[in-house]
Design an enzyme around this catalytic site. Sequence first.
Site, PDB file in Angstrom:
ATOM      1  N   ARG A 107      -3.892  14.048  -5.733  1.00 12.77           N
ATOM      2  CA  ARG A 107      -2.733  13.241  -6.180  1.00 12.77           C
ATOM      3  C   ARG A 107      -2.565  13.507  -7.658  1.00 12.77           C
ATOM      4  NH1 ARG A 107      -1.300   6.995  -5.078  1.00 12.77           N
ATOM      5  NH2 ARG A 107      -0.550   8.051  -3.206  1.00 12.77           N
ATOM      6  N   CYS A 266       6.436   2.205   1.716  1.00 10.65           N
ATOM      7  CA  CYS A 266       5.145   2.901   1.648  1.00 10.65           C
ATOM      8  C   CYS A 266       4.056   2.038   1.019  1.00 10.65           C
ATOM      9  CB  CYS A 266       5.300   4.208   0.898  1.00 10.65           C
ATOM     10  SG  CYS A 266       5.765   4.014  -0.844  1.00 10.65           S
TER      11      CYS A 266
HETATM   12  N1   CP Z   1       1.601   4.528  -0.197  1.00 14.64           N
HETATM   13  C1   CP Z   1       0.640   5.022  -0.997  1.00 14.64           C
HETATM   14  O1   CP Z   1       0.509   6.238  -1.190  1.00 14.64           O
HETATM   15  O2   CP Z   1      -0.187   4.070  -1.519  1.00 14.64           O
HETATM   16  P1   CP Z   1      -1.331   4.272  -2.627  1.00 14.64           P
HETATM   17  O3   CP Z   1      -0.618   4.541  -3.942  1.00 14.64           O
HETATM   18  O4   CP Z   1      -2.064   2.976  -2.631  1.00 14.64           O
HETATM   19  O5   CP Z   1      -2.184   5.429  -2.232  1.00 14.64           O
HETATM   20  N1  NVA Z   2       7.234   6.232  -5.561  1.00 11.56           N
HETATM   21  C1  NVA Z   2       5.926   5.656  -5.740  1.00 11.56           C
HETATM   22  C2  NVA Z   2       5.121   5.831  -4.493  1.00 11.56           C
HETATM   23  C3  NVA Z   2       3.745   5.222  -4.545  1.00 11.56           C
HETATM   24  C4  NVA Z   2       2.935   5.440  -3.301  1.00 11.56           C
HETATM   25  C5  NVA Z   2       5.241   6.296  -6.941  1.00 11.56           C
HETATM   26  O1  NVA Z   2       5.290   7.525  -7.073  1.00 11.56           O
HETATM   27  O2  NVA Z   2       4.698   5.553  -7.756  1.00 11.56           O
END
Ligand code: CP
Ligand code: NVA
Length: 308
Positions: A107, A266
């Site tokens: 991530r 999400c």
């Molecule tokens: N929806 C999602 O990706 O949640 P997190 O940021 O908690 O991983």
């Molecule tokens: N759009 C949000 C999604 C988090 C899971 C972000 O990037 O912060």
Amino acid sequence: MPHFLDLHLTDPADLRAMIDQAAAMKAARKGMPKGTPDADAPLAGHAVALVFEKPSTRTRVSFDIGVRQMGGQTLVLSGTDMQLGHGETIADTARVLSRYVDLIMIRTFEESTLLELAEHATVPVINGLTNRTHPCQIMADILTFEEHRGPIAGKRVVWLGDGNNVCASFLHAAGQFGFDMTFAGPPPLDPEPEFVAAARAKGADIRIERDPAAAVAGADLVVTDTWVSMHDPASTRERRHNQLRPYQVNDALMATAGPQALFMHCLPAHREEEVTSSVMDGPQSVIFDEAENRLHAQKAVMRWCLGK
Ligand code: CP
Ligand code: NVA
């Protein structure tokens, strides 16, 4: 190398097979304690690195538990604690991690970081969210939709609010899974034209609306997300809130959508901002099924990456 970088880069038949396998794996362990391994332990002997340069609850826990259920081992790594956060290049990090582990999930902020990691890794890489896309989330969302409503092909998904990374992966999915999509939000926050064009090129009917009520009427699925993403500067918060307030998902909007419409987010959500608690906790909401299905969908993604 079977990287899982974005939905439009993976064969639609493979994506379909992952959703079906996820559903089967979920059914096979129904009622089992969550720490009990799957009967077939398909990742036995495998190590998976989970690299986080941004916060996470769902992605972190679902990948970690998912690997363990499949009999593998995990390392959860924070970007700031790694040499990556202190000047070591992405390419060298990719080469080094590939000597220790069989699969890398990351991530990160810039999409270029993900792509560079994948280019130099000699093991598969999974996109656990970048500023531009979030494919694992949408795999879970499709699994969730189909559990409640059957095949998503031919249905209409209506996205309210910011045309962000999660919206982008929904657009990729529209092209790959054969559903239609309406985006309703303020023009400055439209999804990138590239994502809209890609979905249309694959035959999806993609509409851009400004009136939220007109957008949701007859929707099969209403989706929203936070108005300020992790990569958005805090200085944009007030402007974004002002632009996005008309697109809040509330009881009146869900009534306009109709009783057939599911609601998804999400998570994490900001209650009473992009969505009211009455909708989040209401009868059309499937948000916690979505969260659970991150686990099942990603287990299938990891099996695909490793040929298991
Ligand atoms: N929806 C999602 O990706 O949640 P997190 O940021 O908690 O991983
Ligand atoms: N759009 C949000 C999604 C988090 C899971 C972000 O990037 O912060």
